[in-house]
Design an enzyme around this catalytic site. Structure first.
Site, PDB file in Angstrom:
ATOM      1  N   SER A 102       0.816  -1.215   0.000  1.00  0.00           N
ATOM      2  CA  SER A 102       0.000   0.000   0.000  1.00  0.00           C
ATOM      3  C   SER A 102       0.849   1.264   0.000  1.00  0.00           C
ATOM      4  O   SER A 102       0.338   2.353  -0.269  1.00  0.00           O
ATOM      5  CB  SER A 102      -0.932   0.009   1.224  1.00  0.00           C
ATOM      6  OG  SER A 102      -1.861  -1.055   1.164  1.00  0.00           O
ATOM      7  N   GLY A 144      -4.465  -2.013  -0.863  1.00  0.00           N
ATOM      8  CA  GLY A 144      -3.596  -1.686  -1.993  1.00  0.00           C
ATOM      9  C   GLY A 144      -3.316  -0.202  -2.061  1.00  0.00           C
ATOM     10  O   GLY A 144      -3.886   0.590  -1.301  1.00  0.00           O
ATOM     11  N   GLY A 169      -2.604   3.744  -3.919  1.00  0.00           N
ATOM     12  CA  GLY A 169      -3.078   4.668  -4.940  1.00  0.00           C
ATOM     13  C   GLY A 169      -4.527   5.090  -4.822  1.00  0.00           C
ATOM     14  O   GLY A 169      -5.208   4.859  -3.818  1.00  0.00           O
ATOM     15  N   CYS A 178      -9.692  -1.796   3.329  1.00  0.00           N
ATOM     16  CA  CYS A 178      -8.898  -0.632   2.899  1.00  0.00           C
ATOM     17  C   CYS A 178      -9.249  -0.232   1.459  1.00  0.00           C
ATOM     18  O   CYS A 178     -10.327   0.274   1.221  1.00  0.00           O
ATOM     19  CB  CYS A 178      -7.408  -0.921   3.086  1.00  0.00           C
ATOM     20  SG  CYS A 178      -6.395   0.581   3.153  1.00  0.00           S
ATOM     21  N   GLN A 230     -12.983   0.862  -0.314  1.00  0.00           N
ATOM     22  CA  GLN A 230     -13.254   1.993  -1.186  1.00  0.00           C
ATOM     23  C   GLN A 230     -13.859   1.544  -2.518  1.00  0.00           C
ATOM     24  O   GLN A 230     -14.773   2.191  -3.050  1.00  0.00           O
ATOM     25  CB  GLN A 230     -11.963   2.778  -1.415  1.00  0.00           C
ATOM     26  CG  GLN A 230     -11.400   3.391  -0.135  1.00  0.00           C
ATOM     27  CD  GLN A 230      -9.930   3.755  -0.246  1.00  0.00           C
ATOM     28  OE1 GLN A 230      -9.337   3.679  -1.324  1.00  0.00           O
ATOM     29  NE2 GLN A 230      -9.328   4.127   0.864  1.00  0.00           N
ATOM     30  N   ASN A 272      -3.789   2.474   7.144  1.00  0.00           N
ATOM     31  CA  ASN A 272      -2.834   2.939   6.149  1.00  0.00           C
ATOM     32  C   ASN A 272      -3.583   3.275   4.865  1.00  0.00           C
ATOM     33  O   ASN A 272      -3.772   2.414   4.005  1.00  0.00           O
ATOM     34  CB  ASN A 272      -1.766   1.875   5.876  1.00  0.00           C
ATOM     35  CG  ASN A 272      -0.850   2.282   4.735  1.00  0.00           C
ATOM     36  OD1 ASN A 272      -0.675   3.465   4.456  1.00  0.00           O
ATOM     37  ND2 ASN A 272      -0.271   1.311   4.053  1.00  0.00           N
ATOM     38  N   HIS A 308      -7.296  -2.047   9.041  1.00  0.00           N
ATOM     39  CA  HIS A 308      -6.671  -3.346   8.788  1.00  0.00           C
ATOM     40  C   HIS A 308      -6.935  -4.323   9.937  1.00  0.00           C
ATOM     41  O   HIS A 308      -6.246  -4.290  10.952  1.00  0.00           O
ATOM     42  CB  HIS A 308      -5.161  -3.178   8.597  1.00  0.00           C
ATOM     43  CG  HIS A 308      -4.807  -2.630   7.257  1.00  0.00           C
ATOM     44  ND1 HIS A 308      -4.271  -3.412   6.243  1.00  0.00           N
ATOM     45  CD2 HIS A 308      -4.908  -1.389   6.742  1.00  0.00           C
ATOM     46  CE1 HIS A 308      -4.065  -2.667   5.175  1.00  0.00           C
ATOM     47  NE2 HIS A 308      -4.444  -1.424   5.467  1.00  0.00           N
ATOM     48  N   GLU A 343      -6.239  -7.418  10.100  1.00  0.00           N
ATOM     49  CA  GLU A 343      -5.157  -8.394  10.280  1.00  0.00           C
ATOM     50  C   GLU A 343      -4.056  -7.863  11.184  1.00  0.00           C
ATOM     51  O   GLU A 343      -3.240  -8.626  11.713  1.00  0.00           O
ATOM     52  CB  GLU A 343      -4.576  -8.818   8.927  1.00  0.00           C
ATOM     53  CG  GLU A 343      -3.492  -7.927   8.358  1.00  0.00           C
ATOM     54  CD  GLU A 343      -3.982  -6.562   7.890  1.00  0.00           C
ATOM     55  OE1 GLU A 343      -3.137  -5.715   7.558  1.00  0.00           O
ATOM     56  OE2 GLU A 343      -5.201  -6.356   7.836  1.00  0.00           O
TER      57      GLU A 343
END
Length: 349
Positions: free
Chosen positions: A44, A218, A220, A242, A246, A284, A325, A327
């Site tokens: 990411s 991921g 961008g 994440c 989106q 993140n 996240h 995890e």
């Protein structure tokens, strides 16, 4: 040697660099106190330079067991100080030689608190760092750097060929948008996971007859990523994390936007709407889902720092997602229950 970080707005920071190599990218700060290896190897962070707000990194070295991908993914690392000699029985290597071996430039000795405060006030900025005698070249590189807005960085980090991991009883197809290894480990406990490239058509995914589909994290801008999430909804249970969150929101008609300086750290408070419980989460991301325009879904989680939509659940399809996240690599494990919710959803589909 003497080094210099130059931001696109002209702000400069003096420090030390290990090599004459230049690093360029969008500069973001991360507030974790540990887990620097997981941060650096998280796909990411593609296209970004990471500044650690914690003053020392490298105390416990690095080990392949903690890698979140095959190599460091950020374009550069900024820290107040990087420990030269790690002290940990698991350490296979010190941080500096590990980063040098992978060609990742390092800038140390700068006032990271001043840099963080500047980014909080000005927002994430593109920047470049390298030898101090190359100010003009660094400034030109910083201003020429396009940043992440409108950039499809997923195509740079996704797998080229499908592969399989895990041995759990369910069957899951995971879209690799920049998926982390700990994400696969958690999924692998509940399912046999077929990991597929980001561009895989929905029809090909459904042809594998999965019990569920996972949309990974991921890098961008989500507006630049083309994944046929709409083709999955109503056909199979879907869980997004994440960037996957989106993309699910966009498939439901929501708008995504860029945050001023993003959420990067392991201590973000998130309220679970159904219970009022507050989870401490690992995050993140530079982009977020607008609270307006999400048709067919309800908000399940909200960030207590700034009100960002942290979770969604579809009303008419078996699908849900979270911005943070679960995890937790690195970070707290408050949200681990979400993988069990995904398993339950698949069992009752």
């Amino acid at each position: 040697m003497d080094g210099l970080l130059v931001l696109a707005d002209g702000e400069t920071f003096e420090g030390r660099v290990d090599s004459p190599a230049t690093a360029t990218g969008e500069v973001v700060f991360n507030t974790v106190h540990s887990g620097y290896q997981e941060v650096i190897t998280d796909p990411s962070y593609a296209g970004q330079i990471v500044c650690f707000t914690y003053p020392h990194i490298g105390n416990y070295g690095v080990t392949p067991a903690d890698d979140q991908s095959g190599r460091p993914r950020c374009r550069g690392v900024i820290a107040r100080e990087v420990t030269e000699r790690p002290s940990n029985r698991r350490a296979a290597e010190a941080v500096r030689p590990w980063l040098a071996r992978h060609g990742v430039p390092v800038l140390t000795g700068i006032d990271t608190r001043r840099l963080t405060r500047h980014l909080r006030e000005a927002g994430s900025l593109c920047g470049a760092f390298g030898p101090a005698d190359e100010h003009d070249a660094l400034q030109a590189a910083a201003r020429a750097e396009p940043g992440t807005e409108g950039a499809d960085l997923v195509s740079d980090v996704t797998t080229r060929e499908p592969y399989r991991v895990g041995d759990g009883p369910m069957r899951v197809v995971a879209y690799d948008l920049g998926i982390k290894q700990d994400m696969l480990r958690r999924l692998g406990r509940i399912a046999t996971v077929d990991v597929v490239p980001a561009g895989t058509p929905a029809a090909d995914v459904l042809a594998r007859r999965p019990d569920g589909v996972f949309l990974s994290n991921g890098p961008g801008d989500p507006a630049a990523v083309d994944v046929d999430v709409a083709g999955l909804l109503g056909r199979v249970p879907v869980f997004g994390v994440c960037l996957g969150h989106q993309l699910l929101a966009r498939a439901l008609g929501a708008r995504t936007y860029k945050l001023p300086f993003g959420h990067h750290g392991g201590n973000h408070p998130v309220r679970r709407v159904s219970t009022g419980q507050v989870e401490v989460t690992s995050q993140n991301h530079n982009y977020a889902v607008s609270a307006d325009g999400v048709s067919g879904a309800r908000t399940t989680h909200v960030n207590l720092n700034d009100g960002v939509v942290e979770g969604l659940e579809c009303r008419d399809a078996r699908a849900f997602s979270v911005q943070y996240h679960p995890e937790a690599a690195p970070g707290p494990h408050d949200a681990g229950y979400l993988f069990e919710e995904f398993r339950t959803m698949m069992e009752h589909a």
